[in-house]
Write a protein that holds these residues in place. Structure first.
Motif, mmCIF file in Angstrom:
data_model
loop_
_atom_site.group_PDB
_atom_site.id
_atom_site.type_symbol
_atom_site.label_atom_id
_atom_site.label_comp_id
_atom_site.label_asym_id
_atom_site.label_seq_id
_atom_site.Cartn_x
_atom_site.Cartn_y
_atom_site.Cartn_z
ATOM 1 N N ILE A 1 0.834 -1.194 0.000
ATOM 2 C CA ILE A 1 0.000 0.000 0.000
ATOM 3 C C ILE A 1 0.867 1.241 0.000
ATOM 4 C CG2 ILE A 1 -1.672 1.291 1.404
ATOM 5 C CD1 ILE A 1 -2.795 -1.378 2.211
ATOM 6 N N SER B 1 14.234 -3.013 8.102
ATOM 7 C CA SER B 1 13.257 -3.936 8.669
ATOM 8 C C SER B 1 11.862 -3.306 8.640
ATOM 9 C CB SER B 1 13.658 -4.245 10.100
ATOM 10 O OG SER B 1 12.753 -5.148 10.642
ATOM 11 N N GLY B 2 10.888 -4.104 8.234
ATOM 12 C CA GLY B 2 9.503 -3.650 8.262
ATOM 13 C C GLY B 2 9.078 -2.793 7.086
ATOM 14 N N LYS C 1 9.514 -6.008 2.488
ATOM 15 C CA LYS C 1 10.267 -6.849 1.558
ATOM 16 C C LYS C 1 9.520 -8.159 1.252
ATOM 17 C CE LYS C 1 14.057 -6.654 4.079
ATOM 18 N NZ LYS C 1 13.655 -5.652 5.086
HETATM 19 N N1 LIG Z 1 3.687 -1.006 1.782
HETATM 20 C C1 LIG Z 1 3.031 -1.732 2.686
HETATM 21 N N2 LIG Z 1 1.702 -1.793 2.658
HETATM 22 C C2 LIG Z 1 1.025 -2.509 3.569
HETATM 23 N N3 LIG Z 1 1.588 -3.210 4.537
HETATM 24 C C3 LIG Z 1 2.906 -3.196 4.624
HETATM 25 C C4 LIG Z 1 3.709 -2.468 3.699
HETATM 26 N N4 LIG Z 1 4.994 -2.650 4.031
HETATM 27 C C5 LIG Z 1 5.004 -3.456 5.099
HETATM 28 N N5 LIG Z 1 3.756 -3.795 5.461
HETATM 29 C C6 LIG Z 1 3.376 -4.628 6.608
HETATM 30 O O1 LIG Z 1 4.387 -4.469 7.576
HETATM 31 C C7 LIG Z 1 4.782 -5.713 8.108
HETATM 32 C C8 LIG Z 1 6.229 -5.983 7.764
HETATM 33 O O2 LIG Z 1 6.356 -6.207 6.370
HETATM 34 P P1 LIG Z 1 7.378 -7.283 5.790
HETATM 35 O O3 LIG Z 1 7.339 -8.526 6.616
HETATM 36 O O4 LIG Z 1 7.136 -7.418 4.344
HETATM 37 O O5 LIG Z 1 8.723 -6.475 6.085
HETATM 38 P P2 LIG Z 1 10.235 -6.862 5.815
HETATM 39 O O6 LIG Z 1 10.783 -5.782 4.970
HETATM 40 O O7 LIG Z 1 10.289 -8.258 5.309
HETATM 41 O O8 LIG Z 1 10.883 -6.735 7.260
HETATM 42 P P3 LIG Z 1 12.085 -7.601 7.960
HETATM 43 O O9 LIG Z 1 13.355 -7.154 7.313
HETATM 44 O O10 LIG Z 1 11.991 -7.182 9.381
HETATM 45 O O11 LIG Z 1 11.743 -9.027 7.729
HETATM 46 C C9 LIG Z 1 3.832 -6.741 7.535
HETATM 47 O O12 LIG Z 1 2.777 -6.924 8.444
HETATM 48 C C10 LIG Z 1 3.344 -6.111 6.270
HETATM 49 O O13 LIG Z 1 2.057 -6.553 5.974
#
Ligand SMILES: Nc1ncnc2c1ncn2[C@@H]1O[C@H](COP(=O)(O)OP(=O)(O)OP(=O)(O)O)[C@@H](O)[C@H]1O
Ligand SMILES: [Mg+2]
Length: 466
Positions: free
Chosen positions: A145, A174-175, A178
């Motif tokens: 989003i 993180s977060g 990805k």
């Molecule tokens: N652009 C976005 N729109 C909606 N939800 C998001 C978005 N980015 C992240 N989220 C939400 O935030 C949380 C973390 O996202 P995600 O697991 O993809 O992050 P990550 O980059 O893999 O983090 P990490 O490096 O800590 O594993 C999830 O619950 C995801 O649904």
């Protein structure tokens, strides 16, 4: 029946003829060009759906043509043909916006597959654009989003790369989403009906990496009482998501590299090889290049994974997405807990806009969920904000927002000033001041004493004053 018009750009007349005839037999309308200049003229004459261009041309190179096509005919798809052994050029072309590439010598099935794939993607893109035009500016891609320019750029790249088999390395704090991006790449590919296998590389004990990835044969070691497929086999036909790939133990990296390169695996305890067809997406929140420099990550594996890097922007660099995200997470939390969605007062939203969000979207979604759960009478209360989001002080020192300048600072003075400001913001209420700087009450009092900000006689206190 195909109406699609293809332009074949190749200076070698025999090769060009051959290619054109083959495509005509496939019922494409085919135009031919032997030079960059002829290609330009054809492109101007009438719309072209797909250009198949050789890299080496007498009056320039395919890269120049690609740049022009991307600039002047954004709807025209482009497949770059490169000579055997010049894979770097193919990668360069993909980065510069080519939809696909073919390495010479190629055979009919590879050619038709590339064309088919590219045209299909172009149709999807056109359809998507039509939908977007209908609903206004687009604000999401699969589950991602955001409508900020940074996110829109990401959507474009994800869409363009999804149908290819290119290995993608997702980077970002993180977060930042990805994993969502990895899923979007899978969802928007032809592999979507096949498995998406997510492997958290940080969670596998070193000794088990091989059997987890490649599987085990029955009796391979004590305890292996039955044969088991590994992640590679499980992901066959689909996408293998190597999450936290930077955490992979150095010792197992060569084996992984070999499996990725050869697309073949053999289970532990077996010498029979299985061919797998998969698309690899990797993710890391580390700086892999730095890990390579520090000797913690193999350079060859890095290059293998780093074919196309995609960076997820941190939330603080796309604050304009906050209202949309807040709305989304509020609705989701309300649904999840069977509550009515509360209203967010402007003061709370302002805190959100000022805050640095070191935990990015994950942190935001947790904060919103908590506020929804605590909201009383349909309205979110500022007091329910976590400490790091309350008060200007918290804003400036919250992790990720505070930047140490190159001139450094005097620690003791800084600490004292933070304590004083916290006390001032909390109107002298020490328990509240402790929460503002996210310290346990006792630890806060200890520091007050250290800086002689609390008279001895008064310590220790209870939390009663809050
Ligand atoms: N652009 C976005 N729109 C909606 N939800 C998001 C978005 N980015 C992240 N989220 C939400 O935030 C949380 C973390 O996202 P995600 O697991 O993809 O992050 P990550 O980059 O893999 O983090 P990490 O490096 O800590 O594993 C999830 O619950 C995801 O649904
Ligand atoms: Mg993740």
């Amino acid at each position: 029946m195909s109406e699609e018009r293809l332009l074949v750009v190749e200076d070698e007349s025999d090769q060009r003829r051959l290619l054109a005839e083959l495509l005509v037999a496939e019922r494409f309308v085919v135009a031919e060009a032997a030079t960059l200049a002829e290609a330009r003229a054809e492109l101007e004459r009438s719309p072209v759906d797909l250009v198949i261009s050789d890299w080496k041309l007498p009056d320039g190179d395919g890269g120049a043509l690609l740049a022009e096509v991307r600039e002047r005919h954004p709807d025209t798809a482009f497949v770059m043909v490169t000579a055997y052994g010049t894979i770097a050029r193919a990668v360069e072309a993909i980065r510069a916006g080519a939809d696909d590439y073919l390495a010479k010598p190629f055979e009919r099935p590879a050619l038709l597959l590339a064309i088919d794939r590219t045209l299909e993607r172009r149709r999807l893109k056109r359809e998507n654009r039509r939908l977007v035009a209908e609903i206004g500016e687009r604000d999401r891609l699969v589950d991602l989003i955001g409508r900020s320019p940074a996110m829109r750029r990401l959507y474009d790249r994800v869409e363009r790369l999804a149908p290819t088999n290119a290995t993608i390395l997702l980077t970002g704090e993180s977060g930042t989403g990805k994993e969502l991006a990895a899923r979007a790449l899978h969802q928007l590919s032809r592999r979507r009906e096949r498995p998406f296998v997510a492997v958290n590389c940080a969670a596998i004990p070193e000794g088990l990496v091989e059997s987890e990835f490649f599987g085990v044969e029955r009796g391979a070691y004590t305890g292996a009482d039955r044969a088991r497929a590994g992640h590679f086999e499980a992901a066959d036909g689909g996408t293998l998501f190597l999450d936290e790939v930077g955490e992979l133990p150095l010792a197992v990296q060569p084996k992984l590299l070999r499996a990725l390169q050869e697309a073949r695996v053999s289970r532990v305890g077996s010498n029979r090889e299985t061919v797998v067809d998969l698309r690899v997406v990797a993710a890391t929140n580390r700086d892999l290049a730095a890990e390579v420099a520090a000797g913690r990550f193999r350079q060859d594996l890095y290059y293998r994974l780093h074919v196309v890097p995609l960076e997820l922007p941190p939330l603080r660099e796309r604050r304009e997405d906050l209202p949309l995200l807040v709305e989304h997470f509020t609705a989701r939390a309300a649904r999840r807990h069977g509550l009515a969605a509360p209203r967010f007062p402007a003061t709370v939203l302002r805190r959100f806009l000022e805050y640095g969000w070191p935990g990015n979207v994950r942190e935001l979604s947790n904060v919103v969920e908590r506020l929804v759960l605590l909201a009383d009478g349909g309205r979110v209360a500022e007091e329910d904000l976590p400490a790091e989001l309350r008060g200007q002080l918290a804003d400036s020192v919250a992790a990720g927002a505070f930047r140490l300048s190159p001139t450094g600072l005097r620690w003791e003075e800084h600490e004292r000033s933070v304590l004083e400001q916290a006390l001032a913001l909390a109107h002298g209420n020490r328990a509240r001041a402790a929460r503002l700087v996210d310290l346990p009450y006792k630890a806060f009092l200890y520091r007050l004493e250290k800086h002689a900000l609390a008279p001895h006689g008064e310590l220790p206190e209870t939390e009663a004053e809050s």
